[in-house]
Design an enzyme around this catalytic site. Structure first.
Site, short mmCIF file in Angstrom:
data_model
loop_
_atom_site.label_atom_id
_atom_site.label_comp_id
_atom_site.label_asym_id
_atom_site.label_seq_id
_atom_site.Cartn_x
_atom_site.Cartn_y
_atom_site.Cartn_z
N TYR A 32 3.56 2.78 -13.47
CA TYR A 32 2.21 3.22 -13.82
C TYR A 32 1.36 3.37 -12.57
CZ TYR A 32 0.22 -1.46 -13.08
OH TYR A 32 -0.21 -2.63 -12.53
N ARG A 51 1.83 7.12 -4.20
CA ARG A 51 2.46 5.86 -4.61
C ARG A 51 3.17 6.02 -5.95
NH1 ARG A 51 -1.33 0.68 -4.94
NH2 ARG A 51 -2.01 1.69 -6.84
N HIS A 102 21.36 -0.74 -21.57
CA HIS A 102 20.69 -1.10 -20.32
C HIS A 102 20.80 0.03 -19.28
CE1 HIS A 102 20.50 -5.01 -22.08
NE2 HIS A 102 19.96 -5.55 -21.00
N LYS A 148 5.26 -0.17 -8.58
CA LYS A 148 4.22 -0.46 -9.57
C LYS A 148 4.83 -0.32 -10.97
CE LYS A 148 -0.80 0.31 -9.96
NZ LYS A 148 -1.24 -1.06 -9.95
N GLU A 180 -0.78 -12.21 -2.70
CA GLU A 180 -1.76 -11.27 -3.24
C GLU A 180 -2.23 -11.81 -4.58
OE1 GLU A 180 -0.24 -7.39 -4.33
OE2 GLU A 180 1.65 -8.22 -5.08
C1 LIG Z 1 -0.13 -6.69 -7.90
C2 LIG Z 1 -1.21 -5.81 -7.37
N1 LIG Z 1 -1.55 -5.89 -6.08
C3 LIG Z 1 -2.54 -5.13 -5.57
C4 LIG Z 1 -3.25 -4.24 -6.36
C5 LIG Z 1 -4.35 -3.41 -5.76
O1 LIG Z 1 -3.94 -2.08 -5.61
P1 LIG Z 1 -4.99 -0.88 -5.52
O2 LIG Z 1 -5.92 -1.21 -4.39
O3 LIG Z 1 -4.14 0.30 -5.23
O4 LIG Z 1 -5.69 -0.82 -6.83
C6 LIG Z 1 -2.91 -4.11 -7.71
C7 LIG Z 1 -3.64 -3.17 -8.57
O5 LIG Z 1 -3.52 -3.13 -9.74
C8 LIG Z 1 -1.87 -4.91 -8.22
O6 LIG Z 1 -1.52 -4.82 -9.52
#
Ligand SMILES: Cc1ncc(COP(=O)(O)O)c(C=O)c1O
Length: 286
Positions: A32, A51, A102, A148, A180
């Site tokens: 996503y 991305r 799978h 993502k 993070e």
């Molecule tokens: C795990 C994670 N890290 C960092 C981010 C921040 O990414 P962005 O600045 O591209 O929104 C997100 C955004 O949803 C995220 O899910």
């Protein structure tokens, strides 16, 4: 009413339905993207679409649309959305083969594609004045956090723990390193240097993170290091903030039960936030 873009058609949200055999539903087999627009202007769309293309490539789904086609779709969603500040959500799954297995469907089937728009909820007045609280939790995720993926169970559980504790975000800690947030990247000022985790498989390369890194390097007001932040050093930080497309630079003034620095909004955060807000208003920052 804002329509959604679903498998090539513009339809009412309630008409957009996936099969119970969709691999996104069965396996979380998809990726996503979230793309913001402020004042009806897309912000960082090119980086987000790059991305998305990378996430698809990494899990071997053929991108169903070109960057130009994606852009056309998301621009239309921004126009249609009643709010000025818009969060575009895109999801692509490996589609709906006739049988649950799978392994990837062979021959491949058409991916399931959704793009929709939602108003961005602004950060509360209280957080604007006092900053937010974060809690630290173990990072239970897999080893490809740079993709993502729609598999967000550990992120969801971490965010829920934060919400249950009255906090705004969870900081994920893996093997003694603060990496993070559940849905944001982490920055900390320690010993006069601004630190953030290096890009790699243990974090998502945030578009906001990357833009901020470039901005700080260009402005040069503080040395910026992309290096691991040891969990215990987090408590020596004089400032902490967490970045994401829909929350910008979220100032963190409490971690668990400790004040960050003075416990008040930091001066570096204030400077960077101001510069960032200015960047958002500039036309052509797509
Ligand atoms: C795990 C994670 N890290 C960092 C981010 C921040 O990414 P962005 O600045 O591209 O929104 C997100 C955004 O949803 C995220 O899910």
């Amino acid at each position: 009413m804002t329509q959604v873009f679903f498998n090539g058609n513009w339809i009412a949200p309630e008409m957009a339905q996936v099969s119970v055999f969709d691999r996104g539903f069965l396996f979380g087999d998809g990726v996503y993207e979230v793309i913001p627009a402020f004042n009806k202007q897309l912000f960082g769309a090119k980086a987000h679409l790059t991305r998305l293309a990378r996430s698809l490539r990494e899990i071997e789904i053929v991108d169903p649309m070109s960057a130009a086609q994606w852009l056309e779709v998301i621009e239309r969603l921004v126009v249609q959305c009643p709010s000025d500040d818009v969060s575009i959500y895109i999801q692509v799954t490996r589609g709906t083969p006739p049988k649950r297995d799978h392994a990837y469907p062979n021959p491949p089937v058409a991916p399931t594609v959704l793009a929709s728009a939602n108003p961005i909820t602004p950060v509360s007045e209280e957080i604007r004045r006092q900053g937010a609280r974060a809690i630290t939790v173990p990072d239970l995720r897999w080893s490809r956090c740079d993709i993502k993926s729609v598999n967000l169970l550990p992120n969801i559980m971490a965010r829920q723990q934060a919400v249950a504790a009255g906090a705004s975000e969870a900081i994920l800690v893996r093997e003694g390193i603060a990496l993070e947030g559940a849905a944001s990247n982490l920055f900390a000022v320690i010993d006069g240097e601004l630190l953030t985790a290096p890009l790699g498989p243990h974090i998502l390369g945030g578009v906001t993170r990357n833009r901020l890194v470039d901005m700080v390097r260009a402005q040069g007001q503080i040395p910026l290091l992309e290096c691991p932040i040891p969990f215990d050093r987090l408590f020596d930080a004089t400032e902490v903030f967490m970045t994401s497309s829909t929350r910008d630079l979220l100032p963190i003034t409490r971690i668990n039960d400790h004040a960050v620095g003075t416990g008040k909004l930091g001066s570096l955060w204030a400077q960077l936030n101001q510069a960032f807000q200015q960047l958002k208003t500039q036309r052509g920052s797509v």
